[in-house]
Write a protein that holds these residues in place. Structure first.
Motif, mmCIF file in Angstrom:
data_model
loop_
_atom_site.group_PDB
_atom_site.id
_atom_site.type_symbol
_atom_site.label_atom_id
_atom_site.label_comp_id
_atom_site.label_asym_id
_atom_site.label_seq_id
_atom_site.Cartn_x
_atom_site.Cartn_y
_atom_site.Cartn_z
ATOM 1 N N UNK A 67 0.821 -1.227 0.000
ATOM 2 C CA UNK A 67 0.000 0.000 0.000
ATOM 3 C C UNK A 67 0.845 1.263 0.000
ATOM 4 N N UNK A 68 0.343 2.285 -0.681
ATOM 5 C CA UNK A 68 1.030 3.584 -0.643
ATOM 6 C C UNK A 68 0.718 4.250 0.710
ATOM 7 N N UNK A 69 1.785 4.610 1.440
ATOM 8 C CA UNK A 69 1.580 5.207 2.759
ATOM 9 C C UNK A 69 2.303 6.552 2.846
ATOM 10 N N UNK A 70 1.579 7.592 3.265
ATOM 11 C CA UNK A 70 2.203 8.896 3.517
ATOM 12 C C UNK A 70 2.380 9.026 5.027
ATOM 13 N N UNK A 71 3.606 9.275 5.457
ATOM 14 C CA UNK A 71 3.867 9.417 6.886
ATOM 15 C C UNK A 71 3.805 10.892 7.249
ATOM 16 N N UNK A 72 2.723 11.310 7.897
ATOM 17 C CA UNK A 72 2.561 12.741 8.164
ATOM 18 C C UNK A 72 3.626 13.287 9.114
ATOM 19 N N UNK A 73 4.309 12.374 9.836
ATOM 20 C CA UNK A 73 5.356 12.830 10.750
ATOM 21 C C UNK A 73 6.574 13.343 9.992
ATOM 22 N N UNK A 74 6.594 13.119 8.661
ATOM 23 C CA UNK A 74 7.748 13.598 7.892
ATOM 24 C C UNK A 74 7.466 14.868 7.126
ATOM 25 N N UNK A 75 6.288 15.431 7.320
ATOM 26 C CA UNK A 75 5.957 16.644 6.603
ATOM 27 C C UNK A 75 6.064 17.849 7.547
ATOM 28 N N UNK A 77 5.196 20.692 7.399
ATOM 29 C CA UNK A 77 4.038 21.577 7.455
ATOM 30 C C UNK A 77 3.124 21.240 8.641
ATOM 31 N N UNK A 78 3.029 19.966 8.977
ATOM 32 C CA UNK A 78 2.217 19.581 10.134
ATOM 33 C C UNK A 78 2.790 20.167 11.419
ATOM 34 N N UNK A 79 4.121 20.203 11.491
ATOM 35 C CA UNK A 79 4.772 20.748 12.689
ATOM 36 C C UNK A 79 4.547 22.250 12.775
ATOM 37 N N UNK A 80 4.593 22.915 11.626
ATOM 38 C CA UNK A 80 4.359 24.356 11.565
ATOM 39 C C UNK A 80 2.955 24.668 12.079
ATOM 40 N N UNK A 81 1.954 23.926 11.599
ATOM 41 C CA UNK A 81 0.580 24.176 12.031
ATOM 42 C C UNK A 81 0.403 23.864 13.518
ATOM 43 N N UNK A 154 5.109 18.801 18.768
ATOM 44 C CA UNK A 154 5.589 17.550 18.164
ATOM 45 C C UNK A 154 4.857 16.330 18.720
ATOM 46 N N UNK A 155 4.551 16.356 20.020
ATOM 47 C CA UNK A 155 3.805 15.231 20.607
ATOM 48 C C UNK A 155 2.443 15.103 19.931
ATOM 49 N N UNK A 156 1.833 16.245 19.580
ATOM 50 C CA UNK A 156 0.500 16.196 18.970
ATOM 51 C C UNK A 156 0.564 15.612 17.560
ATOM 52 N N UNK A 157 1.730 15.665 16.923
ATOM 53 C CA UNK A 157 1.894 15.044 15.597
ATOM 54 C C UNK A 157 2.361 13.582 15.769
ATOM 55 N N UNK A 158 2.446 13.126 17.007
ATOM 56 C CA UNK A 158 2.829 11.755 17.347
ATOM 57 C C UNK A 158 4.258 11.424 16.911
ATOM 58 N N UNK A 159 5.112 12.435 17.008
ATOM 59 C CA UNK A 159 6.525 12.250 16.700
ATOM 60 C C UNK A 159 7.113 11.197 17.653
ATOM 61 N N UNK A 160 7.951 10.289 17.117
ATOM 62 C CA UNK A 160 8.441 9.170 17.938
ATOM 63 C C UNK A 160 9.862 9.392 18.467
ATOM 64 N N UNK A 161 10.395 10.592 18.325
ATOM 65 C CA UNK A 161 11.810 10.819 18.647
ATOM 66 C C UNK A 161 12.042 11.250 20.082
ATOM 67 N N UNK A 162 13.259 11.744 20.325
ATOM 68 C CA UNK A 162 13.676 12.132 21.682
ATOM 69 C C UNK A 162 13.496 13.628 21.921
ATOM 70 N N UNK A 163 13.277 14.397 20.853
ATOM 71 C CA UNK A 163 13.168 15.860 20.895
ATOM 72 C C UNK A 163 14.526 16.529 21.131
ATOM 73 N N UNK A 164 15.612 15.771 20.949
ATOM 74 C CA UNK A 164 16.952 16.346 21.007
ATOM 75 C C UNK A 164 17.116 17.402 19.918
ATOM 76 N N UNK A 185 4.254 13.750 30.667
ATOM 77 C CA UNK A 185 3.807 14.957 29.956
ATOM 78 C C UNK A 185 2.480 14.684 29.245
ATOM 79 N N UNK A 186 2.372 13.525 28.615
ATOM 80 C CA UNK A 186 1.138 13.171 27.887
ATOM 81 C C UNK A 186 -0.065 13.163 28.827
ATOM 82 N N UNK A 187 0.141 12.642 30.035
ATOM 83 C CA UNK A 187 -0.970 12.619 31.004
ATOM 84 C C UNK A 187 -1.380 14.020 31.416
ATOM 85 N N UNK A 188 -0.399 14.887 31.571
ATOM 86 C CA UNK A 188 -0.687 16.265 31.982
ATOM 87 C C UNK A 188 -1.537 16.979 30.927
#
Ligand code: PMV
Ligand code: MG
Length: 358
Positions: A67-75, A77-81, A154-164, A185-188
């Protein structure tokens, strides 16, 4: 409202990759002197957003199970919004009246022809947008606030990194960084306002500016093939379960290695820093073999071996799988021959310097 402008630099990992995704495991990063700039000008009734990320960056897709998959975590523009969304929520909670504006993004982080170097444009666009909007609304833009709002975006875009990458774009210079307890943080987010979350101390979060020894020279080589950090981190997460014991050992070893490296920076001991770079390369190699995820590609291996032949200590930078490698030398060594060998190996020396905001 007046026109405002804010910039954020690109970044590179020096050590501690992958382990840094777990809270409390340190990494070393640098900010580099290529910038992404956000300009905000007041407008009347309609706002606009201009960004090369929106109009001319090709949308990346992969094929997964046919299947063709677009990973929104790599765009980016999502982070900008998301950055706009969280900064405006914060501003509103501070009692600021929101208004209209034109927002323009200009970036040096991808080459003019759209080549990706892996310098962290998603983090830079987030940090620069948060800073610009805090300025626009006349709110204080402390580093810790900018970092936390950028992370929430970044958490709202479900980024999987460390935020370094966000830490480097925010604090700049040579940095030691450990990520915070992400679950906490997610619970807060479910129970607190944005302002209240940013006012709290985040467990396990650590950031410290380091001063390198005078004689340390950092070279950055680009292998010419872009790599997807999100995808590589997902792959390691999926594969580590079967080898959990090995992975726990990797985490422990990486933490000890980077902590020794931080000590060596404090002691201005270049030889000890170089020894830990080599050790970290070895740890990543073992983890890569255990999980079956390719981190040091043949091009990165060549980059490292050439650097070693000139008394440098080198390794892949970041997630690996392509992108850049870093090499640390004593400034006194003549590196002309090394650069020529890299050229012959199709490795491009990126003319970047570490950027430290004073
Ligand atoms: O490939 P880069 O430069 O985006 O670095 C990724 C580093 C990882 O530790 C693998 C992931 C992360 O977000 O820390
Ligand atoms: Mg990368």
């Amino acid at each position: 409202m007046n026109q405002v402008e804010a910039s954020a630099p690109g970044k590179l990992y020096i050590a501690g990759e992958y382990a840094v995704v777990e809270p409390g495991h340190p990494a070393l990063l640098v900010a580099v002197d290529q910038f992404l700039t956000v300009k905000v000008t007041p407008s009347e009734t309609v706002g606009t957003i201009h960004s090369s990320h929106y109009s001319s960056t090709p949308l990346q897709w992969r094929r997964k199970n046919g299947k063709l998959v677009v990973d929104e975590r790599e765009n980016p523009f999502h982070y900008l919004l998301a950055a706009i969304d969280f900064t405006e929520k914060y501003a509103k909670e501070c009692g600021t009246a929101l208004s209209m504006y034109h927002l323009i993004v200009e970036s040096e982080l991808d080459s003019a022809s759209g080549l990706k170097y892996g310098l962290g444009s998603s983090a830079a666009v987030t940090v620069a947008t948060v800073r610009a909007l805090l300025k626009y609304y006349g709110l204080p833009e402390t580093d810790v606030l900018v970092f936390k709002l950028s992370v929430l975006a970044h958490l709202s875009v479900k980024s999987n990194g460390s935020f370094g990458d966000i830490a480097a774009a925010t604090y700049t210079g040579w940095l030691a960084y450990s990520s915070f307890d992400r679950e906490w943080v997610k619970q807060k987010i479910n129970t607190h306002s944005i302002k209240a979350i940013t006012d709290l101390d985040w467990p396990a979060f650590m950031v410290e500016r380091l001063t390198p020894p005078e004689e340390l020279k950092l070279l950055i080589g680009w292998t010419g093939s872009p790599a997807s950090t999100t995808d590589l981190v997902d792959q390691v997460k999926a594969k580590r379960e079967a080898k959990e014991e090995n992975y726990q050992q990797f985490l422990k070893n990486s933490k000890a290695c980077v902590e020794r490296m931080i000590q060596a920076f404090r002691a201005k001991d270049l030889k000890a820093i170089q020894a830990e770079i080599r050790h970290n390369r070895h740890l990543l190699k073992e983890m890569s073999e255990s999980t079956g995820v390719s981190i040091e590609t043949p091009a990165l291996k060549a980059l490292c071996e050439t650097a070693e032949a000139h008394n440098g200590a080198a390794k892949s930078s970041g997630a690996g799988g392509g992108d850049c490698g870093i090499a640390l030398f004593d400034r006194k060594i003549d590196l002309l021959e090394l650069v020529n060998t890299w050229k012959a190996q199709d490795i491009t020396l990126l003319p970047l310097q570490v950027y430290a905001r004073s």
